[in-house]
Design a protein around this motif. Structure first.
Motif, PDB file in Angstrom:
ATOM      1  N   VAL A  74      16.708  -6.495 -58.893  1.00 62.01           N
ATOM      2  CA  VAL A  74      15.314  -6.926 -58.943  1.00 62.01           C
ATOM      3  C   VAL A  74      15.170  -8.258 -58.226  1.00 62.01           C
ATOM      4  O   VAL A  74      15.888  -9.222 -58.515  1.00 62.01           O
ATOM      5  N   LEU A  75      14.223  -8.323 -57.308  1.00 63.23           N
ATOM      6  CA  LEU A  75      13.933  -9.551 -56.563  1.00 63.23           C
ATOM      7  C   LEU A  75      12.751 -10.303 -57.153  1.00 63.23           C
ATOM      8  O   LEU A  75      12.754 -11.528 -57.203  1.00 63.23           O
ATOM      9  N   THR A  76      11.724  -9.554 -57.573  1.00 64.63           N
ATOM     10  CA  THR A  76      10.545 -10.153 -58.203  1.00 64.63           C
ATOM     11  C   THR A  76      10.155  -9.298 -59.387  1.00 64.63           C
ATOM     12  O   THR A  76       9.974  -8.078 -59.244  1.00 64.63           O
ATOM     13  N   GLU A  77      10.051  -9.921 -60.559  1.00 65.48           N
ATOM     14  CA  GLU A  77       9.645  -9.175 -61.745  1.00 65.48           C
ATOM     15  C   GLU A  77       8.185  -8.731 -61.615  1.00 65.48           C
ATOM     16  O   GLU A  77       7.342  -9.465 -61.081  1.00 65.48           O
ATOM     17  N   GLY A  78       7.908  -7.576 -62.131  1.00 60.49           N
ATOM     18  CA  GLY A  78       6.536  -7.089 -62.126  1.00 60.49           C
ATOM     19  C   GLY A  78       5.913  -7.199 -63.503  1.00 60.49           C
ATOM     20  O   GLY A  78       6.365  -7.973 -64.353  1.00 60.49           O
ATOM     21  N   THR A  79       4.861  -6.442 -63.716  1.00 60.05           N
ATOM     22  CA  THR A  79       4.221  -6.378 -65.025  1.00 60.05           C
ATOM     23  C   THR A  79       5.000  -5.409 -65.906  1.00 60.05           C
ATOM     24  O   THR A  79       5.994  -4.817 -65.478  1.00 60.05           O
ATOM     25  N   ASN A  80       4.532  -5.258 -67.126  1.00 61.03           N
ATOM     26  CA  ASN A  80       5.160  -4.278 -68.014  1.00 61.03           C
ATOM     27  C   ASN A  80       4.633  -2.869 -67.776  1.00 61.03           C
ATOM     28  O   ASN A  80       5.128  -1.916 -68.363  1.00 61.03           O
ATOM     29  N   ALA A  81       3.612  -2.771 -66.923  1.00 62.05           N
ATOM     30  CA  ALA A  81       3.004  -1.455 -66.663  1.00 62.05           C
ATOM     31  C   ALA A  81       3.839  -0.689 -65.651  1.00 62.05           C
ATOM     32  O   ALA A  81       4.286  -1.230 -64.635  1.00 62.05           O
ATOM     33  N   LYS A  82       4.046   0.581 -65.945  1.00 60.98           N
ATOM     34  CA  LYS A  82       4.820   1.450 -65.061  1.00 60.98           C
ATOM     35  C   LYS A  82       3.968   2.674 -64.722  1.00 60.98           C
ATOM     36  O   LYS A  82       3.308   3.229 -65.603  1.00 60.98           O
ATOM     37  N   PRO A  83       3.960   3.104 -63.467  1.00 65.90           N
ATOM     38  CA  PRO A  83       3.196   4.320 -63.144  1.00 65.90           C
ATOM     39  C   PRO A  83       3.761   5.530 -63.870  1.00 65.90           C
ATOM     40  O   PRO A  83       4.964   5.604 -64.136  1.00 65.90           O
ATOM     41  N   LYS A  84       2.880   6.457 -64.191  1.00 59.79           N
ATOM     42  CA  LYS A  84       3.311   7.682 -64.880  1.00 59.79           C
ATOM     43  C   LYS A  84       3.739   8.713 -63.835  1.00 59.79           C
ATOM     44  O   LYS A  84       3.267   8.694 -62.701  1.00 59.79           O
ATOM     45  N   PRO A  85       4.631   9.607 -64.193  1.00 56.16           N
ATOM     46  CA  PRO A  85       4.989  10.687 -63.276  1.00 56.16           C
ATOM     47  C   PRO A  85       3.726  11.433 -62.836  1.00 56.16           C
ATOM     48  O   PRO A  85       2.868  11.769 -63.653  1.00 56.16           O
ATOM     49  N   GLY A  86       3.599  11.625 -61.550  1.00 51.96           N
ATOM     50  CA  GLY A  86       2.410  12.276 -61.007  1.00 51.96           C
ATOM     51  C   GLY A  86       1.395  11.305 -60.442  1.00 51.96           C
ATOM     52  O   GLY A  86       0.462  11.711 -59.751  1.00 51.96           O
TER      53      GLY A  86
ATOM     54  N   LEU B 297      11.548   4.661 -56.779  1.00 56.11           N
ATOM     55  CA  LEU B 297      10.133   4.498 -57.140  1.00 56.11           C
ATOM     56  C   LEU B 297       9.934   4.637 -58.648  1.00 56.11           C
ATOM     57  O   LEU B 297       9.159   3.889 -59.252  1.00 56.11           O
ATOM     58  N   ALA B 298      10.620   5.594 -59.215  1.00 53.61           N
ATOM     59  CA  ALA B 298      10.434   5.862 -60.643  1.00 53.61           C
ATOM     60  C   ALA B 298      10.929   4.711 -61.524  1.00 53.61           C
ATOM     61  O   ALA B 298      10.522   4.595 -62.690  1.00 53.61           O
ATOM     62  N   THR B 299      11.779   3.836 -60.984  1.00 58.82           N
ATOM     63  CA  THR B 299      12.290   2.713 -61.787  1.00 58.82           C
ATOM     64  C   THR B 299      11.386   1.485 -61.742  1.00 58.82           C
ATOM     65  O   THR B 299      11.561   0.565 -62.541  1.00 58.82           O
ATOM     66  N   LEU B 300      10.435   1.454 -60.800  1.00 57.84           N
ATOM     67  CA  LEU B 300       9.658   0.234 -60.566  1.00 57.84           C
ATOM     68  C   LEU B 300       8.447   0.107 -61.474  1.00 57.84           C
ATOM     69  O   LEU B 300       7.757   1.095 -61.754  1.00 57.84           O
ATOM     70  N   ASN B 301       8.186  -1.115 -61.899  1.00 62.74           N
ATOM     71  CA  ASN B 301       6.929  -1.449 -62.564  1.00 62.74           C
ATOM     72  C   ASN B 301       5.927  -1.924 -61.510  1.00 62.74           C
ATOM     73  O   ASN B 301       6.305  -2.278 -60.392  1.00 62.74           O
TER      74      ASN B 301
END
Length: 410
Positions: A290-302, A364-368
Motif C-alpha cells: 500500500v502506497l496511500t491509504e484509502g477510505t474504509n469503503a470498498k466497492p462491491k463485486p459487480g 482491484l478487488a483488494t482496493l478500497n
C-alpha cells in the motif's frame, strides 16, 4: 449559268463547314482543360486540374488521345478509353472504369507515380480520382468518380502531411478532376444493378468516348505526352525526398523516445525494487504494498469503478498508463489517444468475470476507495506462457493502481 450555280453550291458548302467548325463546344465553360466522357447512359464533363496535378492529368489526357509515351504497343495510336466499361460500381461510393480487361487488374502497359495536391480532398461527389493497388507507383489507367465524400482516400492527413501510402491498408488516391456537367449521369450509373460480390454491372455501362476539350491559351498549350515525360521524374524525386525526410523524422523521434524510456526506467527500477521488498504475498502469489491509504469503503463485486494505473516491466520500463504525465515521462504519450479522451481514470468492472488478466482482477478487488497500491504479478497471473502485444511470454509485471471512485449507477 450551270457553272456559276455549281460554284455557288461549293461556296455555300464550304461556308457551312467553316461555320460549323468555328462553333465553340460548350460555350458556357470557362477557360480550362476538360474531359467529355460520353457513356451509354449520357455525357459527363469534367474539368481537369492540370495546374495542380499535371502528371496525373497528363497521363489521363495522353491515354484518352492515344499518344501516351509509355502505353503498351497494342494501345499506341488509339484512344485508350473508348469502348471500355465502368467495371466496378458501388452505390453511395463511386463508379470505376478505365480497365481494358474489365476485371480491375488491367493496366495500359505501365504504372506510374501520381502527383498529389493537399488542397484536393475527397470531400464531395463528382470528383475524378486515380484508382490504384496501393503505394505511390501503382497508378495506370483506372480512375473512379465519387458519389459521396470519402476522405479516407485522401493522400494527406488532417495535418496536411503526406500519409505513408506505401504501407498496407493506407489509401492514397490522386484527385485530378471534377464533374462540371452530368453529375446526374454519375448517379444513374451508380444505381445500376450489379453483381453483389464483384460489384460489376449486370449489364455493361460503356465509356463510348473520352474527348479532351481545351479552352484558353494555357489549356491549348498543355502538351500531355511532354508534360508526363518531363514532370514524372520530378514527382518521383519529390515523393522520395518526403519519404526520406519522414523516415529521418521518425528515427529521430524514436531515438528521443528511447532516451526518455532509458532515463526514466533507470530511475524507476530502484523504486519498484524497493516496493517489491515491502510487499505482502497473497495466497494466489499476487504481492501488494500500500502506497496511500484509502477510505474504509470498498466497492462491491459487480461495481464499476474508475482507476489510474501504471504498468511496468520489472526492469522499470513502462508498457502502459492512463496518466498523461507518466506517459510523457517515458516517451509514450500518444496524441491520438489524447484526442479520443482515453487518458485519465479508466472505467473498470470489479468482478471475477471482468475481461482482465487474473492478477489485475484480484488487485482491484483488494482496493478500497482512494487507496493507491503497488502490485507484483508473477507471470502466471499476468499473460502467462503466451505473452501479449509486446509483452513476452513468462514475464512478471508490476502495477501501481489508484482507485478513484465508484461510478454511480443511473
Amino acid at each position: 449559268m450551270k457553272l456559276i450555280s455549281k460554284t455557288l453550291q461549293i461556296f455555300m458548302l464550304c461556308l457551312v463547314v467553316t461555320l460549323v467548325s468555328c462553333k465553340e463546344e460548350y460555350p458556357d465553360l470557362e477557360d480550362g482543360l476538360y474531359a467529355e466522357i460520353v457513356t451509354s447512359k449520357d455525357t459527363m464533363i469534367a474539368k481537369l486540374f492540370y495546374d495542380k496535378v499535371p502528371v496525373t492529368v497528363a497521363n489521363f489526357v495522353a491515354l484518352a488521345e492515344g499518344n501516351h509515351p509509355m502505353m503498351g504497343d497494342e494501345f499506341k495510336g488509339k484512344p485508350y478509353y473508348d469502348s471500355l466499361t465502368f467495371h466496378r460500381v458501388m452505390d453511395k461510393f463511386m463508379i470505376q472504369g478505365g480497365d481494358h480487361t474489365a476485371t480491375g487488374g488491367g493496366n495500359p502497359g505501365y504504372k506510374f507515380t501520381a502527383d498529389f495536391d493537399a488542397s484536393l480532398k475527397h470531400d464531395r461527389g463528382g470528383l475524378l480520382s486515380m484508382a490504384n493497388s496501393g503505394g505511390f507507383n501503382t497508378n495506370g489507367s483506372q480512375f473512379f468518380i465519387t458519389e459521396v465524400p470519402y476522405q479516407s482516400l485522401d493522400a494527406f492527413d488532417d495535418d496536411g502531411e503526406l500519409k505513408p501510402c506505401d504501407q498496407p491498408r493506407v489509401s492514397c488516391h490522386s484527385i485530378f478532376g471534377e464533374l462540371v456537367k452530368g453529375i446526374e449521369v454519375q448517379d444513374a450509373i451508380s444505381n445500376v444493378a450489379v453483381d453483389p460480390r464483384s460489384k460489376k454491372p449486370l449489364e455493361n455501362v460503356y465509356i463510348l468516348k473520352v474527348n479532351i476539350i481545351r479552352k484558353g491559351s494555357a489549356a491549348k498549350s498543355f502538351n500531355a505526352p511532354k508534360v508526363f515525360e518531363s514532370e514524372l521524374p520530378n514527382v518521383e524525386a519529390e515523393i522520395k525526398q518526403i519519404q526520406d525526410d519522414k523516415k529521418g523524422k521518425l528515427e529521430q523521434e524514436k531515438k528521443e523516445r528511447d532516451e526518455k524510456m532509458a532515463t526514466a526506467s533507470a530511475e524507476t527500477k530502484s523504486t519498484l525494487d524497493e516496493y517489491t521488498t515491502k510487499t505482502t504475498a497473497l495466497a494466489s502469489g499476487l504481492k501488494k504494498h500500500v502506497l496511500t491509504e484509502g477510505t474504509n469503503a470498498k466497492p462491491k463485486p459487480g461495481d464499476s469503478v474508475r482507476v489510474y494505473y501504471e504498468g511496468y516491466f520489472t526492469d522499470g520500463r513502462l508498457f502502459d498508463s492512463d496518466r498523461v504525465e507518466i506517459s510523457e515521462k517515458y516517451g509514450m504519450f500518444n496524441q491520438r489517444r489524447a484526442d479520443a479522451n482515453q487518458y485519465g481514470p479508466t472505467a473498470m468492472w470489479v468482478s471475477p468475470n471482468a475481461q482482465m488478466i487474473p492478477g489485475f482482477k484480484e488487485a482491484l478487488a483488494t482496493l478500497n476507495i482512494g487507496e493507491k497500491a503497488f502490485f507484483y504479478l508473477p507471470s502466471h497471473l499476468a499473460y502467462g506462457e503466451r505473452g501479449n502485444r509486446g509483452i513476452p511470454p513468462n514475464t512478471d509485471l508490476t502495477f501501481i493502481v489508484e482507485m478513484v471512485n465508484v461510478i454511480e449507477k443511473k
